[in-house]
Design an enzyme around this catalytic site. Sequence first.
Site, PDB file in Angstrom:
ATOM      1  CG  LEU A 166      18.103  45.415 -25.549  1.00 27.57           C
ATOM      2  CD1 LEU A 166      17.139  46.235 -26.402  1.00 27.57           C
ATOM      3  CD2 LEU A 166      18.944  44.504 -26.423  1.00 27.57           C
ATOM      4  CE  LYS A 192      16.342  45.777 -17.256  1.00 27.62           C
ATOM      5  NZ  LYS A 192      16.294  47.144 -17.844  1.00 27.62           N
ATOM      6  CB  THR A 249      25.433  44.388 -15.135  1.00 32.96           C
ATOM      7  OG1 THR A 249      25.371  45.653 -14.457  1.00 32.96           O
ATOM      8  CG2 THR A 249      24.029  43.824 -15.227  1.00 32.96           C
ATOM      9  CE1 TYR A 256      21.317  38.128 -10.506  1.00 34.17           C
ATOM     10  CE2 TYR A 256      20.976  38.950 -12.729  1.00 34.17           C
ATOM     11  CZ  TYR A 256      21.161  39.191 -11.391  1.00 34.17           C
ATOM     12  OH  TYR A 256      21.183  40.488 -10.926  1.00 34.17           O
ATOM     13  CD  GLU A 268      29.702  44.139 -26.536  1.00 30.48           C
ATOM     14  OE1 GLU A 268      30.685  44.577 -25.866  1.00 30.48           O
ATOM     15  OE2 GLU A 268      28.824  44.863 -27.003  1.00 30.48           O
ATOM     16  CB  CYS A 303      31.376  48.728 -25.203  1.00 29.02           C
ATOM     17  SG  CYS A 303      30.629  48.063 -26.705  1.00 29.02           S
ATOM     18  CE  LYS A 353      31.375  55.201 -14.804  1.00 26.26           C
ATOM     19  NZ  LYS A 353      31.010  54.108 -15.700  1.00 26.26           N
ATOM     20  CD  GLU A 395      33.507  50.585 -20.393  1.00 20.71           C
ATOM     21  OE1 GLU A 395      33.307  50.437 -21.614  1.00 20.71           O
ATOM     22  OE2 GLU A 395      33.007  49.850 -19.525  1.00 20.71           O
TER      23      GLU A 395
END
Length: 501
Positions: A166, A192, A249, A256, A268, A303, A353, A395
């Site tokens: 999440l 997670k 990510t 993985y 997403e 997003c 950031k 972004e």
Amino acid sequence: MADLLTNEEYKPIAASLDFPRNAFIDGGFRPAISGATFVSSNPATGEQLAEIAACDAKDVDLAVAKAREAFDDGRWSRLHPAERKEVLLRLAKLMERDARELAVMESLDAGKTIYDCETVDIPETIHVIRWHAELIDKIYDQVAPASDNHIAMILREAVGVVGLVLPWNFPLLMLAWKIGPALAAGCSVVVKPAAETTLTALWVAELACEAGLPRGVLNIVTGSGSDVGEPLGRHPDVDMVSFTGSTATGRRFLHYSADSNLKEVVLELGGKNPCIVLDDAEDLDAVAAHVVNGAFWNMGQNCSAGSRLIVHRDIQDALMARIQAHAREWIVGDPLDPEVRVGALVSPAHFGKVSAYLEAARSENILMGGNVVREGFIEPTVVQTTRSSKLAVEEIFGPILTLIPVSSFEEAIAVANDTDYGLAASIFTANGKRALRGARMLRAGTVTVNSFGEGDISTPFGGYKQSGFGGRDNGIHAHDQYTQLKTIWLDLTDHSDTVID
């Protein structure tokens, strides 16, 4: 929708909350096997809320083993669909019972405004769980056309053990977007949550147990991406992973999968979403309200935020004046004050950031805002720039809107599509043909016309290009990613007259 309290009335609720601290595995809370913890803090004040179990690969192994056990013995996966529906409906009812406390906890943990938590996040979370629950016994399998001597059945079967990873921007709502269809399909899940926002997911797991969800079906493993997310993504007994978060990510989860058991991966990811306002757009005041909401809702940590305003030069000044008028209503301050619309950014790291982008904006043309209100809080900002500017390409995930002037419909579409992302887009015009042409030409998973939005629970949500692939959240289509299709071919040929010597 809840009746909002006053700031003073929310404070005692916040003070009375008992924050969950441990992971939820196999139907109960338990500390990390290592005993390690990490601190969860209120981003608006820096105050420590709780020390949370800092799990690692050993905890992931345990959670996956318990999820597999639950799936294989059928305590959930083989229940009658109506029985699964009743459990999820009870969960929705329990969340409704605790809605106010969940809203306050969400606000404290994420820096989100109580206004958004009470009026959007919590009601929509409950609605999503209820919607998917009601769908469980209404999705039919199929019979394919075949000859008179055959029957071809096409069945949906739960994919198995699912890892759900999440984001931190909508902790409860994204939890519902994923566990709703996953549990409805009969999967067992290991969730997670983002390390920044773990608290409400743990509470929902406890409520799910109270609702009658069998142990091992819903597990919440808390901790960092490297300690929990990566082991979950690499685990050989996880059948699929659904991830919402950054594009960077998301790439790692593909690695993985490739490096382990080739598990299915649904992504997403990010967005740099265009909001086109053409010169024939009607009611610029209403347009401005949509633009402001699209850019600054949830502090721009969305997003699908309309973060690129592509506006025809002829109406740029008139629209900007109305944007400034509407932005005055977006008060920055204490998230527990219901009058506040802009709360804290989720963490000091993320504040740093976004502040760096704000600093970069000083070399551009700042039309509105541009200031840090105080540590963790940035006021709504509009910056005029070019389509190739860093601010217009990357972004930001904060309350900074870039404005790019254009001279024609064709230029607006070209600028809108000039991005690596393709999650959402908006177009404002009074010309029906241009609206539909533009919607067809825009390379995005969701396009809204004369509004900002994401559709609703009944419409699939997901992106093109580097905004993700593999499936869609929301709608009936969300169930597809948590099921596999099986064909059962039956031969009905009559061999009764066959003579065997």
